[in-house]
Write a protein that holds these residues in place. Sequence first.
Motif, PDB file in Angstrom:
ATOM      1  N   ALA A 181       0.824  -1.319  -0.058  1.00  0.00           N
ATOM      2  CA  ALA A 181       0.117  -0.033   0.023  1.00  0.00           C
ATOM      3  C   ALA A 181       1.028   1.277  -0.031  1.00  0.00           C
ATOM      4  CB  ALA A 181      -0.842  -0.161   1.457  1.00  0.00           C
ATOM      5  N   LEU A 182       2.021   1.236   0.879  1.00  0.00           N
ATOM      6  CA  LEU A 182       2.794   2.471   0.809  1.00  0.00           C
ATOM      7  C   LEU A 182       3.537   2.579  -0.475  1.00  0.00           C
ATOM      8  CD1 LEU A 182       4.449   4.403   2.479  1.00  0.00           C
ATOM      9  CD2 LEU A 182       6.145   2.653   2.948  1.00  0.00           C
ATOM     10  N   SER A 183       4.028   1.408  -1.216  1.00  0.00           N
ATOM     11  CA  SER A 183       4.231   1.607  -2.491  1.00  0.00           C
ATOM     12  C   SER A 183       3.712   1.998  -3.377  1.00  0.00           C
ATOM     13  CB  SER A 183       5.132   0.241  -2.923  1.00  0.00           C
ATOM     14  OG  SER A 183       5.839   0.171  -3.974  1.00  0.00           O
ATOM     15  N   ALA A 184       2.440   1.788  -3.711  1.00  0.00           N
ATOM     16  CA  ALA A 184       1.491   2.079  -4.369  1.00  0.00           C
ATOM     17  C   ALA A 184       1.259   3.511  -4.224  1.00  0.00           C
ATOM     18  CB  ALA A 184       0.130   1.301  -4.288  1.00  0.00           C
ATOM     19  N   ALA A 185       0.962   4.097  -3.063  1.00  0.00           N
ATOM     20  CA  ALA A 185       0.831   5.642  -2.909  1.00  0.00           C
ATOM     21  C   ALA A 185       2.068   6.409  -3.515  1.00  0.00           C
ATOM     22  CB  ALA A 185       0.780   5.783  -1.161  1.00  0.00           C
ATOM     23  N   GLY A 186       3.028   5.858  -3.106  1.00  0.00           N
ATOM     24  CA  GLY A 186       4.359   6.687  -3.708  1.00  0.00           C
ATOM     25  C   GLY A 186       4.543   6.713  -5.190  1.00  0.00           C
ATOM     26  N   THR A 187       4.499   5.185  -5.512  1.00  0.00           N
ATOM     27  CA  THR A 187       4.836   5.320  -7.233  1.00  0.00           C
ATOM     28  C   THR A 187       3.860   5.840  -7.804  1.00  0.00           C
ATOM     29  OG1 THR A 187       6.054   2.781  -6.444  1.00  0.00           O
ATOM     30  CG2 THR A 187       5.228   3.391  -8.844  1.00  0.00           C
ATOM     31  N   MET A 188       2.451   5.582  -7.766  1.00  0.00           N
ATOM     32  CA  MET A 188       1.483   6.046  -8.422  1.00  0.00           C
ATOM     33  C   MET A 188       1.348   7.733  -8.166  1.00  0.00           C
ATOM     34  SD  MET A 188      -1.449   3.307  -8.429  1.00  0.00           S
ATOM     35  CE  MET A 188      -1.235   1.759  -9.169  1.00  0.00           C
ATOM     36  N   GLY A 189       1.690   8.300  -6.897  1.00  0.00           N
ATOM     37  CA  GLY A 189       1.752   9.583  -6.672  1.00  0.00           C
ATOM     38  C   GLY A 189       2.647  10.368  -7.517  1.00  0.00           C
ATOM     39  N   SER A 190       3.797   9.823  -7.891  1.00  0.00           N
ATOM     40  CA  SER A 190       5.068  10.404  -8.562  1.00  0.00           C
ATOM     41  C   SER A 190       4.605  10.508  -9.917  1.00  0.00           C
ATOM     42  CB  SER A 190       6.052   9.586  -8.428  1.00  0.00           C
ATOM     43  OG  SER A 190       6.031   8.467  -9.134  1.00  0.00           O
ATOM     44  N   ILE A 191       3.284   9.794 -10.563  1.00  0.00           N
ATOM     45  CA  ILE A 191       3.384   9.954 -12.168  1.00  0.00           C
ATOM     46  C   ILE A 191       2.597  11.029 -12.772  1.00  0.00           C
ATOM     47  CG2 ILE A 191       2.355   8.444 -14.010  1.00  0.00           C
ATOM     48  CD1 ILE A 191       3.128   5.922 -12.528  1.00  0.00           C
ATOM     49  N   PRO A 192       1.530  11.386 -12.055  1.00  0.00           N
ATOM     50  CA  PRO A 192       0.913  12.668 -12.765  1.00  0.00           C
ATOM     51  C   PRO A 192       1.726  13.863 -12.561  1.00  0.00           C
ATOM     52  CG  PRO A 192      -0.278  12.058 -10.607  1.00  0.00           C
ATOM     53  CD  PRO A 192       0.858  10.889 -11.156  1.00  0.00           C
TER      54      PRO A 192
END
Length: 455
Positions: A354-365
Motif C-alpha cells: 500500500a505504501l509503495s502504491a501511494a508513492g509510485t502512483m503519486g509520482s506519475i501525474p
Amino acid sequence: MPHPDPSPVPETSTLEDRNRTFKRVVLRILPFATLIYVLAWLDRVNVGFAKLTMLDDLGWNEAIYGAGAGIFFLGYFLFEVPSNLLLQKIGAPKTIMRIGIGWGVVSVLMAFCTEAWHFYVLRFLQGAFEAGLHPGLILYLTFWLPAHRRSRAIAIFMSASPIALLVGSPLAAYIMTSTNGMLGAADWQWLFMIEGFPSIILGILAVFVMTAKPSSAKWLSKEEQAHVAYELDKESAEQSHREHRFSAALRSKSVWILILTLFCIITGNATLSFYGPSLITAAGFTDITSVGWIMSGIFLFGWIGMMVNGWLSDRRQESRWHTACAAALGALGLILAAIAQQAASPVGVVLALALSAAGTMGSIPVFWSLPPRFMSGTALAAGLALINSIANLAGYFAPQFLGVIKTTTGVYSTGLYIIAAVESIAVVLVLLCIRKQSPGIPGGVNATIPSEIGS
C-alpha cells in the motif's frame, strides 16, 4: 521566430468568465477520457488475476506468464509515436475509436489462448492497439487547456489507473468466482470476454462524444471559444522558447533524462500491477475474493497518493521534490514488502505494498506536467509518445524479470529488492539532474522546467 499575438478576447469578459468556460470544458472532455483510460487499464492488467488459474489450466510456468505480460510493452513501444503523430493529423475522436475497438477485440480473443505463442501474439497486439492512448489523451488535453489549468486535469485523468485497479480487483475476483465453468468456459476466459466488450463499445462512441478541438466545439459559444483561444495563444507567446521540431527534442538531454526517470518509476508500477495479486497470494491470502479486496485497498492508497501529491504540487508550485519523494516512498514500500515476506508477515506485506502504491502512483501525474513546458507542436506530440513508449518498456522487463527470479529462486523477495533499487534511481535522477524551477516561467503550476539538465 516571433510568435503571433494572442487571439483577441471579448472586452466584456473577465477572468471569472474564462474560469467558467474552462470549468465547462473540463466537465465535457475529461469524463470520457478518464473512462476510456480506466477500461484500458482494466484490460491491460486483468491478466494478473487471470494468471491465478490460467497457468494451472494451461500448464504454463511463471516465466511464460512474465514474458507474455511484458511483451505487451514491445507492441506499445513500436507503435506509440506513429499513433500520436496520426492523432495530430486526423484528430483524437478517430484515433481513440481505432484504439478502443482494436484493443477490445484483442482482449476478448485472449479468452481463447491455448498455447504460449497465442498468449505472446495477443499481448503484443494488445500493446500495439493501445499504443498512443495515454500520450494521445495528454496531447488532447493540451489542445484545450493551458499549462496553468492542465496539471489538475492530468492528475484526475491519470487517477484512472488506480481507480481501474481499485475497482478492477474485486470486479475480477467476482467475475472469476461467479462464472467458473459456465457454458464450459473457465473463470479466466470469462474475465477476458466480459471486460473486453465495453472497450469496443466505448471505442465506437468516441467519434460521437469527443470533439477534436475548441474551434469545432458546437457546445461552446463563440465567446467561450475565444476564451480558450486567448489563453492557449497567450501561453504559446509567453513560452516561445519551447522546441517545436521533434528532431531537436530527440537530441535533447532533457528528453532522455525524463525517459530514464519514468522508466525507473514504471518498473515499480508494473510490479504492483502485474504481480500484486501473486504477491498477496504468496503472503498467505489464497481466496481469490479476498485477494481482490486486498488489492482494491492497496490501489485505493495509490489513488490517494496520486491525488494528494498532485494537490500538494499545485499548491506549492513545485514538482521536483514531489516527484522524487513520492518515488522514494514507492521504492521503500517494495523493500519493506520483501522484508515482510521473508519474515512471513502477511499484514506487513499488504501495508508495504500500500505504501509503495501511494508513492509510485503519486509520482506519475506530477512527472507528466514537465514535457509540455519545453516542447510544443510536433515535438510535443512525438515527444510525449517517445517518453511514454520507451519508459513503458519497463513494463516488459519488470514482470519478465520477476517471473524468472521467482522461477529460479522460489521467492519474490530477491526481485523486489532489485526493483526497489531501480526505482530509487529515479529519485537520484530527479534531484541531481533536473534543475529547480526558474521563477520567471509563466504558468506556475508544477512548473519544473527540465530544459536544462545538470550544470
